[in-house]
Design an enzyme around this catalytic site. Structure first.
Site, PDB file in Angstrom:
ATOM      1  N   ARG A  72       0.809  -1.223   0.000  1.00 44.71           N
ATOM      2  CA  ARG A  72       0.000   0.000   0.000  1.00 44.71           C
ATOM      3  C   ARG A  72       0.840   1.270   0.000  1.00 44.71           C
ATOM      4  O   ARG A  72       0.340   2.335  -0.366  1.00 44.71           O
ATOM      5  CB  ARG A  72      -1.017  -0.058   1.129  1.00 44.71           C
ATOM      6  N   GLU A 109       2.254  -6.531  13.874  1.00 44.42           N
ATOM      7  CA  GLU A 109       1.281  -6.775  14.929  1.00 44.42           C
ATOM      8  C   GLU A 109       0.607  -8.136  14.839  1.00 44.42           C
ATOM      9  O   GLU A 109       0.024  -8.598  15.794  1.00 44.42           O
ATOM     10  CB  GLU A 109       0.235  -5.649  14.992  1.00 44.42           C
TER      11      GLU A 109
END
Length: 168
Positions: A72, A109
């Site tokens: 992205r 994460e």
């Protein structure tokens, strides 16, 4: 630092950008609140405003390299690079770049990953900015910084469209 904590906090574009990002609960796994920028990309005005905010910041900072993190970061990095007169360097996942690469592993994460960059894409002494869509724990950005510094670049800043303050 988050834009909402700077002089940009009064900029009306911030609210429009915030509202254009869709949140998908429990994707890609339970407990993750996925920040989907595809809805931002569908709105040409908000997409342009997003890029323009980065261009305004980096236009006069003598940046010669915009390094975009897969995937992205590729949505914003090339436009920013073109607008400020810099080259765009893709930082990719393993086995995506042909030729000789250097790599840096990192934790995120919800798992681990690795970034790679072409050898010779960045020269010692070049000033770089790293672009991605989101910062959470900073693991991906840290790997990008290490790659660029390994070849002698000076990383002026890292910039993301979305910051997750709970990981600040």
């Amino acid at each position: 630092m988050f834009a909402a904590e700077t002089e940009l906090k009064e900029d009306p574009r911030l609210q429009e950008i915030f509202e254009a990002i869709r949140v998908i609960p429990n994707f890609p796994k339970p407990g993750i609140m996925f920040q989907d920028i595809t809805t931002l990309l569908l709105n040409h005005k908000v997409f342009k405003d997003t890029v323009d905010m980065f261009v305004d910041r980096y236009r006069d900072m003598d940046i010669s390299v915009v390094a975009g993190i897969e995937a992205r970061g590729f949505m914003f990095g090339p436009s920013i690079a073109l607008a400020i007169g810099a080259k765009f360097i893709p930082l990719r996942k393993p086995k995506k770049l042909p030729g000789e690469v250097i790599s840096e592993a990192y934790e995120l994460e919800y798992g681990t990953d690795c970034l790679e960059m072409h050898v010779g894409a960045v020269q010692p002494g070049e000033r770089a900015v790293v672009i991605d869509d989101l910062v959470a724990t900073g693991g991906t950005l840290s790997a990008a910084i290490k790659l660029l510094e390994h070849v002698g670049a000076e990383v002026a800043e890292c910039a993301c469209v979305i910051g997750l303050p709970q990981f600040k």
